[in-house]
Design an enzyme around this catalytic site. Structure first.
Site, short mmCIF file in Angstrom:
data_model
loop_
_atom_site.label_atom_id
_atom_site.label_comp_id
_atom_site.label_asym_id
_atom_site.label_seq_id
_atom_site.Cartn_x
_atom_site.Cartn_y
_atom_site.Cartn_z
N SER A 11 -10.32 -5.98 -27.58
CA SER A 11 -11.34 -6.23 -28.59
C SER A 11 -10.77 -7.20 -29.62
CB SER A 11 -11.73 -4.93 -29.27
OG SER A 11 -10.66 -4.51 -30.10
N LYS A 12 -11.60 -7.49 -30.60
CA LYS A 12 -11.20 -8.42 -31.66
C LYS A 12 -9.86 -8.04 -32.29
CE LYS A 12 -15.36 -10.60 -33.37
NZ LYS A 12 -16.59 -9.85 -33.49
N ARG A 13 -9.63 -6.73 -32.37
CA ARG A 13 -8.39 -6.26 -32.99
C ARG A 13 -7.16 -6.84 -32.31
NH1 ARG A 13 -6.94 -1.56 -31.82
NH2 ARG A 13 -8.59 -1.27 -30.28
N HIS A 14 -7.27 -7.14 -30.99
CA HIS A 14 -6.11 -7.65 -30.25
C HIS A 14 -5.96 -9.15 -30.39
CE1 HIS A 14 -7.23 -3.91 -28.08
NE2 HIS A 14 -5.93 -3.73 -28.15
N GLY A 15 -6.78 -9.78 -31.23
CA GLY A 15 -6.76 -11.24 -31.31
C GLY A 15 -8.04 -11.72 -30.66
#
Ligand code: GLU
Length: 460
Positions: free
Chosen positions: A238-242
């Site tokens: 997800s966005k959290r991972h980049g």
């Protein structure tokens, strides 16, 4: 039988890289079997669907070359058809009207939960229809009440569901709009989809969809639920991972072919082969060979693949993509070396087009700013002396090519006796504002006569 696959995104946000892999598998499988591949935009959720998201899907897939065999189909254009099927199902008793109030449904649910039973609709309206048919109602599918549904999944194998676990699904809301599982069933049937390839977050919908297709007397497609893509921490990417959206990979400077190759291999393999041409992928890809377990996204591997393509593709195939990045940095490609030469010189040193465009900046801009600390560190009196000698030799050159430039560099070393370690970094700083660069002759070659001489003169 013509193989027919569909990619069916809901246009409610970015085009996730995992969805792109689903689209790729649908596309490859159809191509492999000389079949048909459809893009179906599932935009019935009017509150969450946006035209921008539709554009992102179409542009993103177009950028990757995953084009459909016919113009995209929009579910919102098919409401008449859904209405027609709902009416037919009501007439045949496949579906029924439910007039239950939200209060009744809430009370029923509470009682079921208190009895530790799974909350499900009790079919009250199958027996009781109100005296006033003008009252608002939803339409429910009459799911079989017992027995099992077996999903023969091409990736997961057989997955068994008890009908007892499945509710009588609402297929039309009280405003008449159709719901997700129902529209998928009507469309997969009407569009003669033979293989439903999608993320395994949809697995729980599949027995409901199978029951509806069976009630219609429709043939069942083959289902293939592909595992999700994980981030390095083992959680769904997800966005959290980049970066999670395909547009971000475009902005970061990846080539479509690298993304295609990377995603194809993420969850599928063919022996030990890592690098595939598109034709090879079409030849070898099989949905039955997709791995059951989720795969983790590996940015370093994608970067490695991208560099592989920068190094090995004919420059003419890289240039159009590089130009986009050069433009984004406001670089005029006519004001510097030929892009073929730039790519050939830098492919060994960069992994992405963005870094390549950033490194290209000093070759295309008229002026550079040199950090004072770099000047102080590298351009000392001895270095200046060597640069001045070099400058004289470069001015005298009649051709500006690699052998002549190398001769001028060698002669400067021999004539001044000043070590290259002293003036090499100074030359780089003078030309690029950076103490690291490709070999000196190549750097001078790329920079060209005019810029090289004026930048040298500015520092000694
Ligand atoms: N529209 C669904 C989604 O974006 C996919 C439905 C399907 O593939 O059946 O998740």
């Amino acid at each position: 039988m013509t193989v027919c696959t569909r990619f069916a995104p809901s246009p409610t946000g970015d085009l996730h890289i995992g969805s792109v892999r689903t689209a790729l598998y649908c596309w490859l499988y159809a191509k492999r079997h000389q079949g048909h591949y459809i893009l179906r935009i599932e935009d019935t959720d009017l509150a969450r669907s946006t035209p921008e998201a539709v554009r992102v899907i179409i542009d993103g897939l177009g950028w990757l070359g995953l084009t459909a065999d016919e113009p995209p189909i929009f579910q919102t254009k098919r409401f008449d058809r859904y209405r027609e099927v709902i009416d037919a199902w009501l007439a045949k008793g496949i579906a029924y009207r439910c007039y239950c109030s939200t209060e009744r449904l809430a009370a029923m649910r509470e009682t079921q939960l208190a009895n530790k039973a799974k909350p499900r609709y009790d079919r009250y309206c199958l027996q009781h229809q109100p005296s006033d048919p003008a009252l608002p109602y939803v339409v429910r599918f009459k799911n079989p009440s017992d027995g099992q549904v077996v999903v023969h999944d091409a990736v997961l194998g057989d997955v068994v569901f008890d009908n007892q676990e499945l509710d009588d699904l609402i297929i039309a809301r009280s405003d008449g709009t159709p719901t997700y599982n129902f529209t998928v069933v009507v469309d997969d049937h009407d569009m003669k989809i033979t293989h439903v390839i999608r993320g395994n977050d949809h697995l729980n919908n599949t027995p409901r969809q199978i029951n509806m297709l069976a009630a219609m007397g429709a043939p069942l497609p083959i289902y293939a639920h592909i595992p999700m893509i994980l981030g390095e921490d083992g959680k769904k990417l997800s966005k959290r991972h980049g970066a999670a959206s395909v547009l971000e990979y475009q902005t970061m400077g990846f080539l479509p072919v690298a993304i295609i190759n990377y995603l194809a291999r993420l969850g599928w393999s063919h022996g030990d082969q890592e690098i595939f041409s598109i034709d090879e992928l079409i030849q070898h890809f099989d949905i039955y060979d997709v791995h059951k377990s989720p795969s983790a996204f590996d940015m370093e591997k994608l970067r490695w693949l991208n560099q592989h393509y920068l190094k090995t593709l004919p420059p003419s195939e890289v240039i159009p993509y590089l130009q986009v990045h050069m433009q984004a940095l406001n670089l005029d490609v006519t004001k510097g070396p030929a892009l073929e030469l730039l790519i050939a010189t830098y492919a060994e040193r960069v992994h992405t087009l963005l870094t390549l465009a950033e490194r290209a900046r000093p070759y295309y801009q008229n002026d550079i700013t040199i950090d004072a600390s770099l000047l102080a560190k590298h351009v000392n009196a001895e270095a200046k002396q060597a640069l001045e000698v070099l400058s004289v030799k470069l001015t005298a050159l009649t051709v500006w090519d690699l052998p002549s430039l190398q001769t001028a560099l060698d002669a400067t070393l021999a004539d001044t006796g000043i070590k290259l370690g002293v003036w090499g970094p100074a030359l780089r700083v003078a030309l690029l504002g950076d103490a690291a660069s490709p070999p000196l002759a190549q750097t001078l070659m790329l920079m060209g006569r005019e810029k090289s001489l004026s930048r040298l003169a500015a520092v000694y």
